[in-house]
Design a protein around this motif. Structure first.
Motif, PDB file in Angstrom:
ATOM      1  N   ALA A  76      61.850  71.264  41.709  1.00  0.00           N
ATOM      2  CA  ALA A  76      61.320  71.201  43.070  1.00  0.00           C
ATOM      3  C   ALA A  76      61.347  69.780  43.629  1.00  0.00           C
ATOM      4  CB  ALA A  76      59.899  71.745  43.102  1.00  0.00           C
ATOM      5  N   ASP A  77      61.632  69.674  44.918  1.00  0.00           N
ATOM      6  CA  ASP A  77      61.550  68.400  45.629  1.00  0.00           C
ATOM      7  C   ASP A  77      60.124  68.134  46.093  1.00  0.00           C
ATOM      8  OD1 ASP A  77      64.516  67.761  45.823  1.00  0.00           O
ATOM      9  OD2 ASP A  77      64.439  69.758  46.752  1.00  0.00           O
ATOM     10  N   VAL A  78      59.402  69.209  46.411  1.00  0.00           N
ATOM     11  CA  VAL A  78      58.006  69.126  46.825  1.00  0.00           C
ATOM     12  C   VAL A  78      57.204  70.123  45.994  1.00  0.00           C
ATOM     13  CG1 VAL A  78      56.351  69.447  48.715  1.00  0.00           C
ATOM     14  CG2 VAL A  78      58.604  68.456  49.180  1.00  0.00           C
ATOM     15  N   CYS A  79      56.079  69.661  45.445  1.00  0.00           N
ATOM     16  CA  CYS A  79      55.171  70.531  44.684  1.00  0.00           C
ATOM     17  C   CYS A  79      53.806  70.506  45.364  1.00  0.00           C
ATOM     18  CB  CYS A  79      55.031  70.056  43.241  1.00  0.00           C
ATOM     19  SG  CYS A  79      56.558  70.133  42.272  1.00  0.00           S
ATOM     20  N   VAL A  80      53.306  71.675  45.717  1.00  0.00           N
ATOM     21  CA  VAL A  80      51.982  71.794  46.329  1.00  0.00           C
ATOM     22  C   VAL A  80      51.074  72.527  45.352  1.00  0.00           C
ATOM     23  CG1 VAL A  80      50.630  72.691  48.252  1.00  0.00           C
ATOM     24  CG2 VAL A  80      52.951  71.844  48.663  1.00  0.00           C
ATOM     25  N   ILE A  81      49.999  71.864  44.950  1.00  0.00           N
ATOM     26  CA  ILE A  81      49.036  72.469  44.035  1.00  0.00           C
ATOM     27  C   ILE A  81      47.760  72.736  44.833  1.00  0.00           C
ATOM     28  CG2 ILE A  81      47.845  72.252  41.836  1.00  0.00           C
ATOM     29  CD1 ILE A  81      50.968  72.242  41.729  1.00  0.00           C
ATOM     30  N   ASN A  82      47.476  74.006  45.016  1.00  0.00           N
ATOM     31  CA  ASN A  82      46.346  74.480  45.811  1.00  0.00           C
ATOM     32  C   ASN A  82      45.203  74.786  44.841  1.00  0.00           C
ATOM     33  OD1 ASN A  82      44.865  75.471  47.961  1.00  0.00           O
ATOM     34  ND2 ASN A  82      45.996  77.381  48.125  1.00  0.00           N
ATOM     35  N   THR A  83      44.237  73.886  44.755  1.00  0.00           N
ATOM     36  CA  THR A  83      43.261  73.900  43.669  1.00  0.00           C
ATOM     37  C   THR A  83      42.007  74.709  43.995  1.00  0.00           C
ATOM     38  OG1 THR A  83      42.175  71.888  44.451  1.00  0.00           O
ATOM     39  CG2 THR A  83      44.032  71.622  42.925  1.00  0.00           C
ATOM     40  N   CYS A  84      41.206  74.903  42.952  1.00  0.00           N
ATOM     41  CA  CYS A  84      39.950  75.636  43.028  1.00  0.00           C
ATOM     42  C   CYS A  84      38.885  74.851  42.279  1.00  0.00           C
ATOM     43  CB  CYS A  84      40.136  77.021  42.403  1.00  0.00           C
ATOM     44  SG  CYS A  84      38.625  77.981  42.219  1.00  0.00           S
ATOM     45  N   SER A  85      37.641  74.969  42.717  1.00  0.00           N
ATOM     46  CA  SER A  85      36.526  74.339  42.004  1.00  0.00           C
ATOM     47  C   SER A  85      35.487  75.360  41.569  1.00  0.00           C
ATOM     48  CB  SER A  85      35.841  73.294  42.894  1.00  0.00           C
ATOM     49  OG  SER A  85      36.595  72.121  42.964  1.00  0.00           O
ATOM     50  N   VAL A  86      35.762  76.626  41.747  1.00  0.00           N
ATOM     51  CA  VAL A  86      34.760  77.655  41.514  1.00  0.00           C
ATOM     52  C   VAL A  86      35.002  78.431  40.230  1.00  0.00           C
ATOM     53  CG1 VAL A  86      33.678  79.734  42.456  1.00  0.00           C
ATOM     54  CG2 VAL A  86      34.313  77.856  43.982  1.00  0.00           C
ATOM     55  N   THR A  87      36.213  78.953  40.062  1.00  0.00           N
ATOM     56  CA  THR A  87      36.466  79.806  38.901  1.00  0.00           C
ATOM     57  C   THR A  87      36.489  78.984  37.617  1.00  0.00           C
ATOM     58  OG1 THR A  87      38.861  79.612  39.229  1.00  0.00           O
ATOM     59  CG2 THR A  87      37.756  81.500  40.235  1.00  0.00           C
ATOM     60  N   ASP A  88      36.231  79.645  36.520  1.00  0.00           N
ATOM     61  CA  ASP A  88      36.108  79.008  35.217  1.00  0.00           C
ATOM     62  C   ASP A  88      37.383  78.236  34.846  1.00  0.00           C
ATOM     63  OD1 ASP A  88      34.766  78.394  32.854  1.00  0.00           O
ATOM     64  OD2 ASP A  88      35.667  80.093  31.797  1.00  0.00           O
ATOM     65  N   LYS A 114      44.595  71.610  55.291  1.00  0.00           N
ATOM     66  CA  LYS A 114      45.577  72.387  54.530  1.00  0.00           C
ATOM     67  C   LYS A 114      46.684  72.976  55.403  1.00  0.00           C
ATOM     68  CE  LYS A 114      44.006  74.943  51.121  1.00  0.00           C
ATOM     69  NZ  LYS A 114      43.337  76.061  50.395  1.00  0.00           N
ATOM     70  N   GLU A 115      46.313  73.444  56.583  1.00  0.00           N
ATOM     71  CA  GLU A 115      47.310  74.096  57.434  1.00  0.00           C
ATOM     72  C   GLU A 115      48.371  73.131  57.952  1.00  0.00           C
ATOM     73  OE1 GLU A 115      45.006  73.948  61.746  1.00  0.00           O
ATOM     74  OE2 GLU A 115      44.915  75.765  60.523  1.00  0.00           O
TER      75      GLU A 115
END
Length: 199
Positions: A38-50, A101-102
């Motif tokens: 990939a040329d661009v990697c987007v990591i859409n994170t979470c702080s809630v789930t285990d 984010k948008e």
């Protein structure tokens, strides 16, 4: 140009990740499941789930070590909750909280929508049923919950927009939909008023 995007956590996050993917694809990017190419990697994170933050750290370490030429964007709830910690661990990444984010595709010359009503989600990659975000945010301040810190103020999508998005998905062949939100039971509720349909 190739895009890798991975969303951790809830259905709302999954939906938002799909919107980001769609914005990049409208700008000419091709989605890939292999972050190594990939040329661009987007990591859409979470702080809630285990273990969500730990899993995101592991993936980010792999990407930044093995694909250092890629541009990496970290967004989602972890990016909103603790951008300083992420910046120290991964100074090379671009941090974008949930409130921005948008606009991530625009950072790369792409657009989330076309500005004429055609910004609804058109497909849900690798899924036979589609998630439809109808509500976001929470105005409660429960001592045990991180959500109000990481998500925007409570809001609901207009019913017409939801119906239009589902109609477009039906035209694309989808037959099953899951309505999702941070506080789904408060959809279209306002202070001092009842919920949707109660006047």
């Amino acid at each position: 140009m190739k895009l890798f995007i991975h969303s951790f956590g809830c259905r709302v996050n999954q939906y938002e990740g799909e919107k980001i993917r769609q914005g990049f694809e409208r700008g000419g990017f091709a989605a890939t499941d292999d972050w190594r190419e990939a040329d661009v990697c987007v990591i859409n994170t979470c702080s809630v789930t285990d273990h969500a933050e730990r899993d995101a750290r592991v993936l980010l370490r792999k990407i930044t070590d093995a694909n250092p030429s890629s541009r990496v964007v970290v967004t989602g709830c972890w990016a909103s909750r603790d951008p300083g910690a992420i910046g120290k661990m991964f100074p090379q990444v671009t941090l974008v909280g949930n409130d921005g984010k948008e606009n991530i595709p625009a950072l790369f010359g792409c657009s989330m929508g076309l500005g004429d009503g055609r910004d609804a989600l058109g497909s849900f990659a690798r899924h036979t049923r589609a998630f439809i975000k109808v509500q976001d945010g929470c105005n409660m301040r429960c001592a045990y919950c991180i959500v109000p810190v990481t998500r925007p103020a409570m809001s609901s999508r207009p019913p017409q927009a939801v119906v239009a998005e589902i109609s477009g998905m039906i035209e694309s062949g989808y037959r099953e939909f899951v309505l999702c939100g941070v506080r789904l039971g408060r959809y279209w509720a306002r202070e001092g008023e009842g919920k949707m349909g109660r006047g």
